[in-house]
Motif scaffolding. Structure first.
Motif, mmCIF file in Angstrom:
data_model
loop_
_atom_site.group_PDB
_atom_site.id
_atom_site.type_symbol
_atom_site.label_atom_id
_atom_site.label_comp_id
_atom_site.label_asym_id
_atom_site.label_seq_id
_atom_site.Cartn_x
_atom_site.Cartn_y
_atom_site.Cartn_z
ATOM 1 N N ALA A 1 11.599 3.934 2.721
ATOM 2 C CA ALA A 1 11.577 5.374 2.447
ATOM 3 C C ALA A 1 11.037 5.613 1.049
ATOM 4 O O ALA A 1 11.403 4.920 0.101
ATOM 5 C CB ALA A 1 12.981 5.949 2.564
ATOM 6 N N LYS A 2 10.153 6.596 0.965
ATOM 7 C CA LYS A 2 9.584 6.977 -0.329
ATOM 8 C C LYS A 2 10.171 8.329 -0.719
ATOM 9 O O LYS A 2 10.181 9.264 0.073
ATOM 10 C CB LYS A 2 8.068 7.053 -0.207
ATOM 11 N N MET A 3 10.692 8.428 -1.934
ATOM 12 C CA MET A 3 11.270 9.677 -2.439
ATOM 13 C C MET A 3 10.196 10.460 -3.185
ATOM 14 O O MET A 3 9.170 9.902 -3.572
ATOM 15 C CB MET A 3 12.437 9.378 -3.393
ATOM 16 N N LYS B 1 0.837 -1.194 0.000
ATOM 17 C CA LYS B 1 0.000 0.000 0.000
ATOM 18 C C LYS B 1 0.880 1.256 0.000
ATOM 19 O O LYS B 1 0.606 2.231 -0.696
ATOM 20 C CB LYS B 1 -0.899 -0.021 1.240
ATOM 21 N N PHE B 2 1.957 1.188 0.786
ATOM 22 C CA PHE B 2 2.852 2.331 0.929
ATOM 23 C C PHE B 2 3.640 2.596 -0.355
ATOM 24 O O PHE B 2 3.808 3.723 -0.775
ATOM 25 C CB PHE B 2 3.806 2.084 2.110
ATOM 26 N N THR B 3 4.130 1.510 -0.981
ATOM 27 C CA THR B 3 4.987 1.671 -2.154
ATOM 28 C C THR B 3 4.194 1.762 -3.449
ATOM 29 O O THR B 3 4.755 2.071 -4.495
ATOM 30 C CB THR B 3 5.968 0.480 -2.280
ATOM 31 N N GLY B 4 2.909 1.454 -3.380
ATOM 32 C CA GLY B 4 2.099 1.453 -4.585
ATOM 33 C C GLY B 4 2.464 0.294 -5.491
ATOM 34 O O GLY B 4 2.408 0.407 -6.708
ATOM 35 N N VAL C 1 11.363 3.844 -4.147
ATOM 36 C CA VAL C 1 11.331 3.382 -2.760
ATOM 37 C C VAL C 1 12.592 2.595 -2.404
ATOM 38 O O VAL C 1 13.074 1.799 -3.191
ATOM 39 C CB VAL C 1 10.066 2.542 -2.451
ATOM 40 N N PHE C 2 13.096 2.871 -1.204
ATOM 41 C CA PHE C 2 14.285 2.194 -0.708
ATOM 42 C C PHE C 2 13.977 1.618 0.661
ATOM 43 O O PHE C 2 13.078 2.105 1.351
ATOM 44 C CB PHE C 2 15.457 3.178 -0.632
#
Lengths: 108, 166
Positions: B143-145, B56-59, B150-151
Motif C-alpha cells: 500500500a502506498k500512502m 517501480k511501485f515504491t520508488g 509504503v506498507f
C-alpha cells in the motif's frame, strides 16, 4: 453483445458520511493469454483491464486488473456517501469496449 | 505453462539427462543440462519481475510490514478462483490516506495481479476480488500512502489445483 453486470449496494439510502458497500459481478471470460487451444496455439489475451466507480462523475474507487484476476470478475469495495446520485461502474475491455452498470443512491 | 507442470517437466528432463549421460557422450549431456537451465529460467524471472514491479511501485523504498491486512485462504483447492481481501489501516482523510494498493503473486507466469486506487472519497481502504493462482506461492500486497510511505503484507497460499487452465 451487451453484458449486464450484477451490482448490489448494501443500502439504497444512506446518511451523509456513511460507508456504502458495493458488490459487483460481471460475466467475462478473462482469457489470460497463457492458455493454448487444441492445436497448441496460444489463445490471445482478452481481459477487462480497468475498473472505475464514480458517484456523480467523481471517482471513488478504481482498479487495474491483470490476467491473474479470475474469470467473471467479482469486486467489492466501499465508498463514503456524500450526495445523492448515480453510482456508475465501468469495466474496460482489452479491445476498448466498456461494460457499464448503474445504481442510484439517496443520501440524507 | 503452469509452474507445477514446469517443475514436472524439469524433473523429466533431469531423469532423461541422467539416462543419456550413461548411454551417450558427455556433449549431449551438457546440452540437456543447458535445456534444464532454460526450464528453470522463467521461474526465476518471475521473482525478479516481481521485485522489479515492487521497486517501480515504491520508488525504491523498502515497504514496512504492517497496516496492510491481506486475507486469503491458507489452502486453495482450486487455483482458478481464490478469494482475496485487502484492508489498509488509514483515517482516509485528505491529509492522510491510501492512494494505491498493488497485489503481486510471485509464482504466477506473470507476477501482477491487480492494483486498487483509493481516495478520501473511498472512506475506507478496503477491497476484495477473486484471483487465479498457478501454484503454491506467496501473495504480496503493498500500500502506498499519500505521503509516499509504503506498507506491505504477505501471505502464503497452498494451491492444490493450479489455475492456469494449461
Amino acid at each position: 453483445m451487451a453484458i449486464k453486470p450484477r451490482i448490489k449496494l448494501d443500502k439504497k439510502e444512506a446518511k451523509k458520511g456513511d460507508l456504502v458497500e458495493v458488490k459487483a459481478l460481471v460475466a467475462h471470460i478473462m482469457e489470460s493469454g497463457q492458455r493454448k487451444d487444441a492445436k497448441g496455439e496460444t489463445i490471445p489475451r482478452k481481459i477487462l483491464n480497468k475498473f472505475t466507480c464514480t458517484v456523480n462523475g467523481k471517482e471513488v474507487f478504481a482498479a487495474d486488473f491483470e490476467p491473474a484476476v479470475a474469470a467473471n470478475p467479482y469486486i467489492q469495495f466501499k465508498f463514503k456517501a456524500e450526495e445523492s446520485g448515480a453510482v456508475v461502474l465501468t469495466w474496460t475491455d482489452d479491445d476498448g469496449s466498456t461494460i457499464v452498470g448503474e445504481e442510484a443512491i439517496t443520501v440524507t | 505453462m503452469c509452474l507445477a507442470a514446469r517443475e514436472r517437466f524439469g524433473k523429466e528432463i533431469e531423469d532423461m539427462r541422467f539416462n543419456r549421460r550413461q548411454a551417450m557422450a558427455i556433449g549431449i549431456g551438457g546440452l540437456a543440462g543447458a535445456s534444464l537451465l532454460g526450464v528453470s529460467g522463467p521461474a526465476l524471472a518471475d521473482k525478479k519481475e516481481a521485485d522489479e514491479a515492487i521497486a517501480k511501485f515504491t520508488g525504491g523504498k523498502t515497504p514496512i510490514m504492517g497496516k496492510v491486512k491481506l486475507e486469503l485462504p491458507e489452502i486453495a483447492e482450486n487455483g482458478n478462483t481464490v478469494p482475496i481481501a485487502i484492508t489498509v489501516e488509514s483515517p482516509m482523510t485528505a491529509a492522510s490516506h491510501v492512494t494505491e494498493v498493488l497485489v503481486l503473486a510471485d509464482g504466477n507466469p506473470r507476477p501482477g495481479v491487480a492494483s486498487f486506487r483509493f481516495s478520501p472519497a473511498s472512506g475506507v481502504a478496503e477491497a476484495s476480488t477473486r484471483i487465479r493462482l498457478a501454484a503454491t506461492q506467496n501473495i504480496v500486497a503493498i500500500a502506498k500512502m499519500n505521503d509516499g510511505s509504503v506498507f506491505m503484507d504477505s501471505k502464503q497460499v497452498k494451491v492444490t489445483i493450479g489455475g492456469c487452465g494449461g
